[in-house]
Design a protein around this motif. Structure first.
Motif, PDB file in Angstrom:
ATOM      1  N   LEU A 248       0.675  -1.332  -0.048  1.00 16.59           N
ATOM      2  CA  LEU A 248      -0.159   0.055   0.068  1.00 16.59           C
ATOM      3  C   LEU A 248       0.784   1.157   0.049  1.00 16.59           C
ATOM      4  O   LEU A 248       0.418   2.203  -0.627  1.00 16.59           O
ATOM      5  CB  LEU A 248      -0.945  -0.253   1.226  1.00 16.59           C
ATOM      6  N   PRO A 249       1.879   1.362   0.756  1.00 20.10           N
ATOM      7  CA  PRO A 249       2.790   2.640   0.643  1.00 20.10           C
ATOM      8  C   PRO A 249       3.381   2.785  -0.810  1.00 20.10           C
ATOM      9  O   PRO A 249       3.310   3.997  -1.128  1.00 20.10           O
ATOM     10  CB  PRO A 249       3.884   2.465   1.714  1.00 20.10           C
ATOM     11  N   ALA A 250       3.822   1.842  -1.317  1.00 18.45           N
ATOM     12  CA  ALA A 250       4.469   1.798  -2.753  1.00 18.45           C
ATOM     13  C   ALA A 250       3.182   2.263  -3.743  1.00 18.45           C
ATOM     14  O   ALA A 250       3.571   3.191  -4.702  1.00 18.45           O
ATOM     15  CB  ALA A 250       5.120   0.573  -3.113  1.00 18.45           C
ATOM     16  N   TYR A 251       2.295   1.570  -3.260  1.00 13.61           N
ATOM     17  CA  TYR A 251       0.897   2.241  -4.408  1.00 13.61           C
ATOM     18  C   TYR A 251       0.400   3.446  -4.074  1.00 13.61           C
ATOM     19  O   TYR A 251       0.330   4.260  -5.132  1.00 13.61           O
ATOM     20  CB  TYR A 251      -0.314   1.196  -3.886  1.00 13.61           C
ATOM     21  N   ALA A 252       0.465   4.107  -3.074  1.00 11.96           N
ATOM     22  CA  ALA A 252       0.263   5.542  -2.574  1.00 11.96           C
ATOM     23  C   ALA A 252       1.535   6.427  -3.357  1.00 11.96           C
ATOM     24  O   ALA A 252       1.090   7.508  -3.745  1.00 11.96           O
ATOM     25  CB  ALA A 252       0.379   5.696  -1.237  1.00 11.96           C
ATOM     26  N   ALA A 253       2.518   5.850  -3.219  1.00 13.04           N
ATOM     27  CA  ALA A 253       3.739   6.805  -3.502  1.00 13.04           C
ATOM     28  C   ALA A 253       3.642   6.809  -5.181  1.00 13.04           C
ATOM     29  O   ALA A 253       4.173   7.919  -5.751  1.00 13.04           O
ATOM     30  CB  ALA A 253       5.188   5.742  -3.449  1.00 13.04           C
ATOM     31  N   SER A 254       2.843   5.886  -6.197  1.00  9.45           N
ATOM     32  CA  SER A 254       2.935   6.055  -7.213  1.00  9.45           C
ATOM     33  C   SER A 254       1.767   7.361  -7.788  1.00  9.45           C
ATOM     34  O   SER A 254       2.354   7.871  -8.857  1.00  9.45           O
ATOM     35  CB  SER A 254       2.120   4.940  -8.040  1.00  9.45           C
ATOM     36  N   PHE A 255       1.332   8.090  -6.810  1.00 14.44           N
ATOM     37  CA  PHE A 255       0.449   9.124  -6.877  1.00 14.44           C
ATOM     38  C   PHE A 255       1.130  10.314  -6.444  1.00 14.44           C
ATOM     39  O   PHE A 255       0.683  11.541  -6.550  1.00 14.44           O
ATOM     40  CB  PHE A 255      -0.937   9.034  -6.382  1.00 14.44           C
ATOM     41  N   ALA A 256       2.469  10.493  -6.110  1.00 14.78           N
ATOM     42  CA  ALA A 256       3.321  11.461  -5.542  1.00 14.78           C
ATOM     43  C   ALA A 256       3.508  12.404  -6.291  1.00 14.78           C
ATOM     44  O   ALA A 256       3.438  13.637  -5.909  1.00 14.78           O
ATOM     45  CB  ALA A 256       4.425  10.928  -4.868  1.00 14.78           C
ATOM     46  N   SER A 257       3.371  12.443  -7.666  1.00 12.72           N
ATOM     47  CA  SER A 257       3.831  13.501  -8.658  1.00 12.72           C
ATOM     48  C   SER A 257       2.418  14.490  -8.578  1.00 12.72           C
ATOM     49  O   SER A 257       2.738  15.571  -9.404  1.00 12.72           O
ATOM     50  CB  SER A 257       4.211  12.866 -10.182  1.00 12.72           C
ATOM     51  N   GLU A 258       1.475  14.102  -8.353  1.00 13.02           N
ATOM     52  CA  GLU A 258       0.229  14.946  -8.359  1.00 13.02           C
ATOM     53  C   GLU A 258       0.417  15.948  -7.419  1.00 13.02           C
ATOM     54  O   GLU A 258      -0.314  17.347  -7.630  1.00 13.02           O
ATOM     55  CB  GLU A 258      -0.969  14.148  -8.123  1.00 13.02           C
ATOM     56  N   LEU A 259       1.323  16.033  -6.287  1.00  8.99           N
ATOM     57  CA  LEU A 259       1.241  16.921  -5.322  1.00  8.99           C
ATOM     58  C   LEU A 259       2.756  17.340  -5.391  1.00  8.99           C
ATOM     59  O   LEU A 259       3.542  16.831  -4.389  1.00  8.99           O
ATOM     60  CB  LEU A 259       0.875  16.714  -4.025  1.00  8.99           C
ATOM     61  N   PRO A 260       3.168  17.998  -6.260  1.00 10.29           N
ATOM     62  CA  PRO A 260       4.627  18.332  -6.278  1.00 10.29           C
ATOM     63  C   PRO A 260       5.372  19.099  -5.168  1.00 10.29           C
ATOM     64  O   PRO A 260       6.532  19.224  -4.796  1.00 10.29           O
ATOM     65  CB  PRO A 260       5.063  19.143  -7.535  1.00 10.29           C
ATOM     66  N   TRP A 261       4.378  19.898  -4.405  1.00  4.48           N
ATOM     67  CA  TRP A 261       4.701  20.697  -2.991  1.00  4.48           C
ATOM     68  C   TRP A 261       4.869  19.706  -2.076  1.00  4.48           C
ATOM     69  O   TRP A 261       5.206  20.273  -0.763  1.00  4.48           O
ATOM     70  CB  TRP A 261       3.637  21.729  -2.912  1.00  4.48           C
ATOM     71  N   LEU A 262       4.450  18.539  -1.899  1.00  2.00           N
ATOM     72  CA  LEU A 262       4.801  17.719  -0.861  1.00  2.00           C
ATOM     73  C   LEU A 262       5.788  16.712  -1.204  1.00  2.00           C
ATOM     74  O   LEU A 262       5.761  16.001  -2.221  1.00  2.00           O
ATOM     75  CB  LEU A 262       3.360  16.939  -0.406  1.00  2.00           C
ATOM     76  N   THR A 263       6.488  16.333  -0.351  1.00  2.00           N
ATOM     77  CA  THR A 263       7.443  15.034  -0.409  1.00  2.00           C
ATOM     78  C   THR A 263       6.710  13.623  -0.760  1.00  2.00           C
ATOM     79  O   THR A 263       5.492  13.466  -0.399  1.00  2.00           O
ATOM     80  CB  THR A 263       8.457  14.960   0.631  1.00  2.00           C
ATOM     81  N   PRO A 264       7.179  12.765  -1.449  1.00  2.00           N
ATOM     82  CA  PRO A 264       6.482  11.577  -1.714  1.00  2.00           C
ATOM     83  C   PRO A 264       6.434  10.993  -0.271  1.00  2.00           C
ATOM     84  O   PRO A 264       5.153  10.110  -0.304  1.00  2.00           O
ATOM     85  CB  PRO A 264       7.564  10.710  -2.426  1.00  2.00           C
ATOM     86  N   ASP A 265       7.241  11.054   0.737  1.00  2.00           N
ATOM     87  CA  ASP A 265       7.056  10.244   1.769  1.00  2.00           C
ATOM     88  C   ASP A 265       5.707  10.855   2.455  1.00  2.00           C
ATOM     89  O   ASP A 265       4.887  10.079   3.090  1.00  2.00           O
ATOM     90  CB  ASP A 265       8.157  10.363   2.726  1.00  2.00           C
ATOM     91  N   VAL A 266       5.246  12.326   2.641  1.00  2.13           N
ATOM     92  CA  VAL A 266       4.380  12.624   3.275  1.00  2.13           C
ATOM     93  C   VAL A 266       3.078  12.363   2.243  1.00  2.13           C
ATOM     94  O   VAL A 266       2.110  12.157   3.025  1.00  2.13           O
ATOM     95  CB  VAL A 266       4.370  14.197   3.243  1.00  2.13           C
ATOM     96  N   VAL A 267       3.056  12.071   1.138  1.00  5.37           N
ATOM     97  CA  VAL A 267       1.994  11.703   0.095  1.00  5.37           C
ATOM     98  C   VAL A 267       1.613  10.290   0.737  1.00  5.37           C
ATOM     99  O   VAL A 267       0.268   9.985   0.704  1.00  5.37           O
ATOM    100  CB  VAL A 267       2.184  11.844  -1.278  1.00  5.37           C
ATOM    101  N   VAL A 268       2.595   9.584   0.926  1.00  6.52           N
ATOM    102  CA  VAL A 268       2.142   8.215   1.072  1.00  6.52           C
ATOM    103  C   VAL A 268       1.538   8.192   2.709  1.00  6.52           C
ATOM    104  O   VAL A 268       0.645   7.199   2.708  1.00  6.52           O
ATOM    105  CB  VAL A 268       3.650   7.490   1.499  1.00  6.52           C
ATOM    106  N   SER A 269       1.890   8.964   3.424  1.00  5.30           N
ATOM    107  CA  SER A 269       1.025   9.093   4.762  1.00  5.30           C
ATOM    108  C   SER A 269      -0.195   9.281   4.646  1.00  5.30           C
ATOM    109  O   SER A 269      -1.125   9.008   5.767  1.00  5.30           O
ATOM    110  CB  SER A 269       1.871  10.051   5.842  1.00  5.30           C
ATOM    111  N   LEU A 270      -0.788  10.135   3.635  1.00  9.76           N
ATOM    112  CA  LEU A 270      -1.983  10.776   3.643  1.00  9.76           C
ATOM    113  C   LEU A 270      -3.162   9.336   3.727  1.00  9.76           C
ATOM    114  O   LEU A 270      -4.013   9.510   4.455  1.00  9.76           O
ATOM    115  CB  LEU A 270      -2.244  11.489   2.544  1.00  9.76           C
ATOM    116  N   PRO A 271      -3.152   8.636   2.629  1.00  7.12           N
ATOM    117  CA  PRO A 271      -4.368   7.705   2.839  1.00  7.12           C
ATOM    118  C   PRO A 271      -4.249   6.833   4.002  1.00  7.12           C
ATOM    119  O   PRO A 271      -5.428   6.365   4.476  1.00  7.12           O
ATOM    120  CB  PRO A 271      -3.867   6.668   1.557  1.00  7.12           C
ATOM    121  N   ILE A 272      -3.202   6.527   4.468  1.00  3.23           N
ATOM    122  CA  ILE A 272      -3.027   5.681   5.721  1.00  3.23           C
ATOM    123  C   ILE A 272      -3.383   6.435   6.676  1.00  3.23           C
ATOM    124  O   ILE A 272      -4.256   5.844   7.643  1.00  3.23           O
ATOM    125  CB  ILE A 272      -1.694   5.149   5.906  1.00  3.23           C
ATOM    126  N   THR A 273      -3.145   7.667   7.097  1.00  2.00           N
ATOM    127  CA  THR A 273      -3.608   8.430   8.272  1.00  2.00           C
ATOM    128  C   THR A 273      -5.034   8.771   8.013  1.00  2.00           C
ATOM    129  O   THR A 273      -5.883   8.544   9.085  1.00  2.00           O
ATOM    130  CB  THR A 273      -3.032   9.809   8.121  1.00  2.00           C
TER     131      THR A 273
END
Length: 711
Positions: A332-357
């Motif tokens: 799931l973290p790797a799957y969420a990281a695949s969408f990180a490019s949609e929010l360039p103002w956030l780092t990929p690691d923070v994007v990963v945490s959003l769906p889980i949180t």
């Protein structure tokens, strides 16, 4: 309650439970022997078949590359000036996971181009080593397959294809671990199915036993459940026995109804102030407090009476639903990281945490409303609604096209997940008494832990073979199957009436302030419950999958590592609960678990070896298992000491704990952005260790006298 001076009565022998245990042992034993034999035969034939194929592949890759380089040499382009060599070798090395390096050396041994971590820092090779043996020609520990470049008699250089000499051993080890994981999953699945089959086959005998247990506890309301499958085919003896049992229960309830009617007639005839009427009413009230009888109005309206429920039928639906969610844990973290490019103002690691949180947050806030919903619409309908929501959320997660869609469907899944779990707890409470509630909850928790063992390793293997989407869709199918199983096996399609006195635990808003007046409750929440849950979600949901992915682990390997957490919990939790009760050292167990969480970071932080993550997660699971039961017991004790409802206290405890779980992914990823995954794990471990020491110093243990009924 036992009489002083008399020994406690021995527990009655349970022939049905003994039969189920023997069948389980025999079936699991046969399965283990068969699976072990097949696995040994597979591993035995693996090395002879794989080793020639690996050498043949290295030879083929070398021939293809040397052919391309020889084209350049044929038109008089020197090796040291040939363009695109580095990119060619990098692409080829990245394409094959079993090839450690690819390099080109000139006739003097100088490295012209190279790709692969094994050759980092290497600039040249001695000419005598180039003509030496294949083993360790360029780097020790690697088998080097060479191809001459240019003229075979007077080559302009050499192409080197390197294979790790330990690759075969590593591949054999991975295969062995995969087989072992499959065997463990198969054993647990067989156990769940076997329990269901045996209990279905012995449904009538188990229903009679449950009915007798209820009557022994003073509850005469229940009736034998109808069995449509046996209608018209029951033997005359069984039908007569059922009629006798129903007659006894109906007679007891009829006498109570007649007695209630006589007291009511006396009150109307002599008035409510008459001393004889008051004595009769007091006696009737005492009888109602000691025993439970059918409601005469309910019987008049034709409403069905509650029937004894075998909670084994709850275990499989809960197992299937939790398994549907656990399948996605490794990727799931790797799957969420695949969408990180949609929010360039956030780092990929923070994007990963959003769906889980947001998943954890939605799960936490859905608990109070979910409990009320399940009581209002009925347990079976509520479970089915939750299963449908979970199935829809997982299916749509597979087709999420953006980060927003992923977050929305993860929240829908969390809503269904929370509704199913709170409903399952409500079913356990509805159909157990104080005498057997612990066993009912153990049945429920056992299904959760079994799904935790099977889910990550199975999901990792499926994701490696079929991809993320197929794994999510399989989870959606399992969630849907769990809802259908509840309707078919558990409640026969009708709602289970909830008892007002024993509903599922949920926080009552007015009970928060009295709880917090006892400083032990905020100390327990802030210094134990919240840090423990932060560590649990941060480690399992985020840091471990991302760390192992960065180290090149497959999804199956990640699943195996996560499985160690649940295996440790299954092994240690019962022992920790028993010893903490026997020694009355609940504060000590909680503090020891917090310090153990800190120590569990050592194998990952101190070494990059393959054994580090499994050992760390196993020790982390052990530490968490030391904390769970003592925390729950202390919350109940605080509520009893303050004269507060235990269900309300437990509801607040669960809500606050899950809110802490929602904080975990964000906290972990925030620290990881500034440092690294390993340092983030160490930081959260320090939080748990420091909180455990403060908890030990600030939490006061009160000695409470043993109540007579608890003796």
């Amino acid at each position: 309650m036992t009489t002083p001076g008399k020994p406690a009565p021995k527990a009655a022998h349970d022939p049905i439970g003994a039969l189920i245990l023997r069948l389980t042992i025999v079936t699991v034993g046969v399965l283990l022997i068969a699976a072990g034999t097949a696995s040994w035969l597979s591993l035995r034939s693996f090395d002879p078949l794989f080793q020639p194929e690996l050498a043949r592949k290295a030879q083929t890759v070398g021939e293809l590359l040397s052919t391309q380089v020889n084209r350049g040499l044929a038109v008089q382009i020197p090796l040291n000036r040939m363009p695109g060599l580095d990119s060619l070798l990098v692409e080829e090395e990245a394409r094959h996971t079993d090839i450690a390096y690819v390099a080109i050396t000139d006739s003097s041994g100088q490295i012209v181009a190279a790709a692969g971590k094994a050759l980092a820092g290497l600039k040249a090779v001695a000419p005598d080593r180039v003509s030496g043996s294949d083993d360790g020609r360029l780097v020790d520990g690697f088998i080097d397959v060479i191809h001459p470049l240019g003229d075979a008699l007077s080559p302009s250089g050499w192409l080197h294809v390197g294979v790790d000499s330990a690759y075969l051993a590593k591949a054999s080890t991975n295969l062995m671990l995969d087989v072992l994981s499959v065997v463990i999953v198969a054993v647990l699945l067989i156990f769940e199915i076997l329990q269901l089959v045996v209990n279905l086959a012995m449904r009538r005998a188990l229903a009679l036993r449950l009915l007798a247990d209820r009557a022994e506890d003073g509850d005469f309301r229940a009736d034998l459940p109808p069995d449509p499958a046996r209608a018209g085919s029951e033997p005359d003896g069984a039908a007569a026995e059922n009629a006798d049992i129903r007659g006894l229960l109906d007679g007891v309830n009829a006498r109570y109804a007649a007695l209630s009617a006589r007291v009511a007639d006396a009150a109307r005839q002599f008035g409510p102030d008459d001393a004889r009427v008051k004595r009769a009413q007091d006696g009737l009230a005492a009888l109602s407090a000691r025993f439970r009888f059918r409601d005469p109005e309910r019987q008049t309206s034709g409403a069905p009476e509650p029937t004894p429920l075998n909670l084994v039928f709850l275990r499989l639906p809960v197992f299937l639903f939790c398994l549907s969610e656990e399948l996605s844990r490794p990727f799931l973290p790797a799957y969420a990281a695949s969408f990180a490019s949609e929010l360039p103002w956030l780092t990929p690691d923070v994007v990963v945490s959003l769906p889980i949180t947001l998943f954890m947050l939605m799960w936490a806030v859905s608990q109070p409303s979910g409990a009320r919903f399940s009581e209002r619409v009925g347990r079976s309908r509520s479970f089915l609604v939750g299963a449908l929501l979970g199935s829809l959320g997982l299916a749509m997660t597979a087709f999420a096209s953006s980060l927003l869609a992923l977050i929305v469907w993860r929240c829908v899944t969390a809503l269904g997940y929370g509704l199913v779990l709170i409903t399952a707890q409500g079913i356990v409470i509805d159909h157990t008494t104080a005498r057997n509630r612990a066993g009912g909850m153990a049945m429920f928790i056992g299904a959760l832990l079994a799904a935790g063992v099977c889910g990550p390793v199975s999901g990792g293997m499926i994701a490696d073979l079929a991809g993320f989407r197929a794994t999510f869709l399989l989870g959606a199918g399992l969630a849907l199957a769990s809802g259908l199983a509840v309707c078919a096996l558990l409640l026969r399609g009708r709602s289970s009436p909830a008892r007002p006195a024993a509903t599922a635990a949920r926080p009552a808003m007015g009970s928060a302030l009295p709880l917090c007046r006892d400083l032990r409750f905020p100390v327990l929440m802030l210094l134990s419950a919240i840090p423990t849950k932060i560590a649990s979600t941060a480690f399992l949901f985020c840091l471990v999958p991302l760390l192992l992915t960065a180290d090149g682990a497959t999804k199956a390997e990640i699943g195996r590592v996560q499985m160690m957490y649940f295996v440790a919990c299954i092994v240690v939790s019962p022992l920790a609960a028993t010893l903490s009760d026997r020694w009355q050292m609940r504060r000590g167990f909680i503090a020891l678990g917090g310090l153990g969480t800190l120590l569990s970071c050592v194998p990952i932080v101190a070494t990059h070896a393959l054994w580090g993550p499994p050992l760390a997660i196993a020790f982390f699971g052990l530490s968490q298992a030391l904390i769970a039961a003592p925390q729950f017991t202390l919350v109940s004790q605080i509520a009893r000491d303050g004269g507060l409802p235990e269900t309300a206290a437990i509801g607040w405890y669960r809500l606050i704990e899950r809110l802490g779980g929602a904080i975990g992914p964000v906290a972990a990823m925030t620290v990881a952005v500034a440092t690294s995954y390993r340092e983030a794990m160490l930081g959260i471990g320090l939080l748990c260790g420091g909180s455990a020491l403060l908890f030990w110093m600030l939490f006061t243990v009160r000695k409470t006298p043993v109540r007579p009924q608890e003796a």
